[in-house]
Motif scaffolding. Structure first.
Motif, short mmCIF file in Angstrom:
data_model
loop_
_atom_site.label_atom_id
_atom_site.label_comp_id
_atom_site.label_asym_id
_atom_site.label_seq_id
_atom_site.Cartn_x
_atom_site.Cartn_y
_atom_site.Cartn_z
N HIS A 150 -3.50 5.77 -0.45
CA HIS A 150 -3.87 6.67 0.64
C HIS A 150 -3.54 8.11 0.26
N ASP A 151 -4.44 9.03 0.53
CA ASP A 151 -4.21 10.45 0.30
C ASP A 151 -3.55 11.05 1.54
N ARG A 191 0.85 -1.19 0.00
CA ARG A 191 0.00 0.00 0.00
C ARG A 191 0.89 1.24 0.00
N HIS A 192 0.42 2.28 -0.66
CA HIS A 192 1.19 3.52 -0.78
C HIS A 192 0.41 4.71 -0.25
N SER A 193 1.15 5.72 0.16
CA SER A 193 0.59 7.02 0.50
C SER A 193 1.10 8.02 -0.51
N PHE A 194 0.20 8.77 -1.11
CA PHE A 194 0.59 9.88 -1.97
C PHE A 194 0.83 11.08 -1.07
N LEU A 245 10.62 5.56 0.46
CA LEU A 245 10.35 6.40 -0.70
C LEU A 245 10.40 5.52 -1.94
N ASP A 246 9.24 5.27 -2.55
CA ASP A 246 9.16 4.37 -3.69
C ASP A 246 9.21 5.07 -5.03
N GLY A 247 9.07 6.38 -5.06
CA GLY A 247 9.13 7.07 -6.33
C GLY A 247 8.51 8.45 -6.25
N VAL A 248 8.49 9.10 -7.41
CA VAL A 248 7.92 10.43 -7.56
C VAL A 248 6.87 10.35 -8.66
N PRO A 263 -0.15 3.83 5.32
CA PRO A 263 0.92 3.16 4.56
C PRO A 263 2.23 3.97 4.62
N ARG A 264 3.33 3.28 4.93
CA ARG A 264 4.63 3.94 5.11
C ARG A 264 5.44 3.99 3.82
#
Length: 189
Positions: A79-80, A57-60, A126-129, A91-92
């Motif tokens: 996640h916003d 899971r990701h957080s923007f 940090l998974d990306g931009v 999500p971290r």
């Protein structure tokens, strides 16, 4: 694994494990010939029994106001985070979000420096931009060069201009140019 001595010719003289004794010496991870059953280990760990792993899971997280985190979270199912770092229950794994205008790209570079020098909260991945087009059409050359600089440091996911999103219609299909982002956030196209 070799425990013997070298002869000066690069050939092993004995191993003490029943493994072949001729062949070049090398790092211990170089196993040659059949591996005795007592030394054999599975090359891939067995999957634990029970439920399978869930997608990450990701957080923007927006690096400036108006970056588009709410729209992206709605369309891509993450996640916003707004402009805040994720809390302990969120999500971290984060994706930094910015528009492709000059101040947005500068904000990305600043955020990357925070991560580089340990200024971000501990425990975040940090998974990306994610770069969201700030206008339709091609980017001016100076902005393209800034994006190349960012791409040299981290994975960049581009989201083109979507006029329907500007009008508040998020019900349509995602742009095909952003399929990599859809795969990353585990949303099927």
């Amino acid at each position: 694994m070799a425990t013997g001595t070298g002869t000066g010719t690069g050939m092993a003289t004995g191993t003490g494990t029943g493994m072949p004794t001729d062949g070049p010496l090398g790092p211990e991870i170089w196993l040659r010939g059949p591996v005795p059953p007592e030394l054999a280990q599975p090359s891939v760990p067995s999957a634990p029994s029970g439920p399978s792993a869930t997608p990450r899971r990701h957080s923007f997280v927006g690096v400036h106001g108006g970056a588009g985190t709410t729209t992206l979270a709605t369309v891509y199912g993450a996640h916003d985070g707004g402009r805040s770092w994720p809390g302990p229950a969120e999500p971290r794994s984060i994706l930094l979000v910015a528009r492709t205008h000059a101040s947005g790209l500068d904000a990305v570079l600043h955020a990357l420096e925070l991560f580089r020098y340990g200024g971000a909260p501990p425990g975040l991945d940090l998974d990306g931009v994610v770069l969201v087009a700030d206008a339709p059409g091609r980017l001016p050359r100076p902005l393209t060069q800034r994006i190349k600089m960012i791409e040299s440091a981290i994975d960049v996911y581009r989201v083109p201009w979507v006029n329907a999103w500007r009008l508040g219609d998020l019900s349509g299909s995602r742009p095909r140019e952003s399929e990599a982002l859809a795969r990353l956030t585990a949303v099927t196209p």
